[in-house]
Design a protein around this motif. Structure first.
Motif, PDB file in Angstrom:
ATOM      1  N   GLU A  67       8.583  16.258  -6.273  1.00 52.01           N
ATOM      2  CA  GLU A  67       8.824  16.560  -4.863  1.00 52.01           C
ATOM      3  C   GLU A  67       7.901  15.748  -3.964  1.00 52.01           C
ATOM      4  N   ARG A  68       6.666  15.583  -4.393  1.00 52.23           N
ATOM      5  CA  ARG A  68       5.690  14.829  -3.602  1.00 52.23           C
ATOM      6  C   ARG A  68       6.136  13.389  -3.401  1.00 52.23           C
ATOM      7  N   TYR A  69       6.496  12.706  -4.481  1.00 50.63           N
ATOM      8  CA  TYR A  69       6.821  11.284  -4.365  1.00 50.63           C
ATOM      9  C   TYR A  69       8.199  11.045  -3.758  1.00 50.63           C
ATOM     10  N   ALA A  70       9.143  11.905  -4.039  1.00 52.63           N
ATOM     11  CA  ALA A  70      10.451  11.778  -3.390  1.00 52.63           C
ATOM     12  C   ALA A  70      10.320  12.005  -1.891  1.00 52.63           C
ATOM     13  N   GLY A  71       9.513  12.983  -1.497  1.00 50.65           N
ATOM     14  CA  GLY A  71       9.313  13.243  -0.076  1.00 50.65           C
ATOM     15  C   GLY A  71       8.625  12.086   0.630  1.00 50.65           C
ATOM     16  N   GLU A  72       7.628  11.502  -0.030  1.00 49.20           N
ATOM     17  CA  GLU A  72       6.936  10.368   0.591  1.00 49.20           C
ATOM     18  C   GLU A  72       7.835   9.144   0.652  1.00 49.20           C
ATOM     19  N   GLY A 113       0.778  -1.225   0.000  1.00 52.55           N
ATOM     20  CA  GLY A 113       0.000   0.000   0.000  1.00 52.55           C
ATOM     21  C   GLY A 113       0.812   1.279   0.000  1.00 52.55           C
ATOM     22  N   GLY A 114       2.086   1.201   0.389  1.00 58.29           N
ATOM     23  CA  GLY A 114       2.894   2.407   0.522  1.00 58.29           C
ATOM     24  C   GLY A 114       4.167   2.387  -0.284  1.00 58.29           C
ATOM     25  N   LEU A 115       5.069   1.505   0.100  1.00 59.05           N
ATOM     26  CA  LEU A 115       6.406   1.521  -0.481  1.00 59.05           C
ATOM     27  C   LEU A 115       6.382   1.322  -1.997  1.00 59.05           C
ATOM     28  N   GLY A 116       5.654   0.315  -2.460  1.00 63.22           N
ATOM     29  CA  GLY A 116       5.611   0.045  -3.899  1.00 63.22           C
ATOM     30  C   GLY A 116       4.987   1.167  -4.703  1.00 63.22           C
ATOM     31  N   PRO A 117       3.760   1.577  -4.362  1.00 64.93           N
ATOM     32  CA  PRO A 117       3.135   2.660  -5.137  1.00 64.93           C
ATOM     33  C   PRO A 117       3.921   3.973  -5.109  1.00 64.93           C
ATOM     34  N   MET A 118       4.439   4.359  -3.950  1.00 67.50           N
ATOM     35  CA  MET A 118       5.159   5.631  -3.860  1.00 67.50           C
ATOM     36  C   MET A 118       6.487   5.577  -4.613  1.00 67.50           C
ATOM     37  N   PHE A 119       7.229   4.480  -4.448  1.00 69.77           N
ATOM     38  CA  PHE A 119       8.499   4.352  -5.164  1.00 69.77           C
ATOM     39  C   PHE A 119       8.257   4.279  -6.677  1.00 69.77           C
ATOM     40  N   GLY A 120       7.215   3.556  -7.060  1.00 70.62           N
ATOM     41  CA  GLY A 120       6.912   3.434  -8.485  1.00 70.62           C
ATOM     42  C   GLY A 120       6.575   4.775  -9.114  1.00 70.62           C
ATOM     43  N   GLN A 121       5.760   5.583  -8.433  1.00 74.94           N
ATOM     44  CA  GLN A 121       5.435   6.899  -8.951  1.00 74.94           C
ATOM     45  C   GLN A 121       6.667   7.808  -8.953  1.00 74.94           C
ATOM     46  N   MET A 122       7.499   7.667  -7.934  1.00 75.47           N
ATOM     47  CA  MET A 122       8.734   8.448  -7.910  1.00 75.47           C
ATOM     48  C   MET A 122       9.587   8.114  -9.138  1.00 75.47           C
TER      49      MET A 122
END
Length: 232
Positions: free
Chosen positions: A150-155, A123-132
């Motif tokens: 900035e949003r995805y790198a920060g998350e 729910g977090g690591l995969g989606p956020m890293f993928g969008q980054m």
């Protein structure tokens, strides 16, 4: 119930060993979760290379198994109640852990601790890293607006901080090596591919750095990272 002999996927990716688990995948962070788990657990399987092009993952043969059109997916001809077809890498990890009796926790408390970290990755690591990765390395990098990057790198940086704290004094995220590590560590390794270690402050997370090194040193991991093999 899935009958491998008549399933549409067998027309395009025929099984040479129909008595084994059939893995339909590609060596992405999500794909290698399944191949690493199969290698770690010593379960007999046959790997089929399903590329990320629409001609493969969006084909009628593949979507007959995974209507979401994403790798990985499996068919187990020897499921608990007959043949089983599964998609979603997290579900596959849980299934394989239960089938093998390995890496899923010896007690109910351990099992749920492991599952919470699998869900953290899903729910977090995969989606956020993928969008980054999309906004820093792929087509999204050409967008002038800096806010998505900035949003995805920060998350991603925040999530690394969660992991780094949780790994304090631990070799593995749930105490002992488990499917949670097989879910999480391939996404940490993806930072190399996305070329975003600097953006997320990788070196500022020493527990994560040591954790990934431990994971990558495992022989089953090294083998699973290239299954199914890329062409060329």
């Amino acid at each position: 119930m899935v009958d491998l002999a008549t399933h549409p996927i067998a027309r395009r990716w025929p099984a040479q060993h129909p008595d084994r688990i059939q893995l339909y995948s590609f060596p992405t962070p999500n794909g290698v979760k399944a191949s690493i788990a199969l290698e770690e657990m010593g379960l007999p399987y046959e790997a089929h290379r399903v590329s990320l092009s629409d001609t493969d993952v969006k084909s009628s043969e593949f979507t007959a198994l995974n209507p979401n059109g994403k790798i990985p997916a499996i068919i187990d001809p020897n499921g608990p109640d007959g043949p089983v077809g599964l998609f979603e890498s997290g579900a596959i990890l849980v299934y394989l852990a239960e089938k093998s009796g390995q890496f899923g926790g010896a007690t109910a408390a351990q099992r749920f601790e492991i599952l919470q970290w699998v869900m953290f990755q899903m729910g977090g690591l995969g989606p956020m890293f993928g969008q980054m990765g999309f906004f820093w390395k792929f087509a999204g990098k050409d967008i002038d607006d800096p806010r998505p990057r900035e949003r995805y790198a920060g998350e991603a940086r925040r999530l690394l901080g969660v992991l780094d704290t949780a790994l304090q004094g631990r070799d593995w995220i749930a105490g002992e090596y488990s499917i949670a590590d097989m879910a999480i560590a391939p996404w940490l390794n993806a930072l190399n591919f996305y070329e975003t270690k600097e953006q997320v402050g990788w070196d500022d997370h020493p527990n994560c750095v040591a954790y990934l090194e431990r994971f990558m040193a495992r022989p089953a991991v090294q083998k699973g990272l290239n299954i199914p093999a890329r062409e060329g």
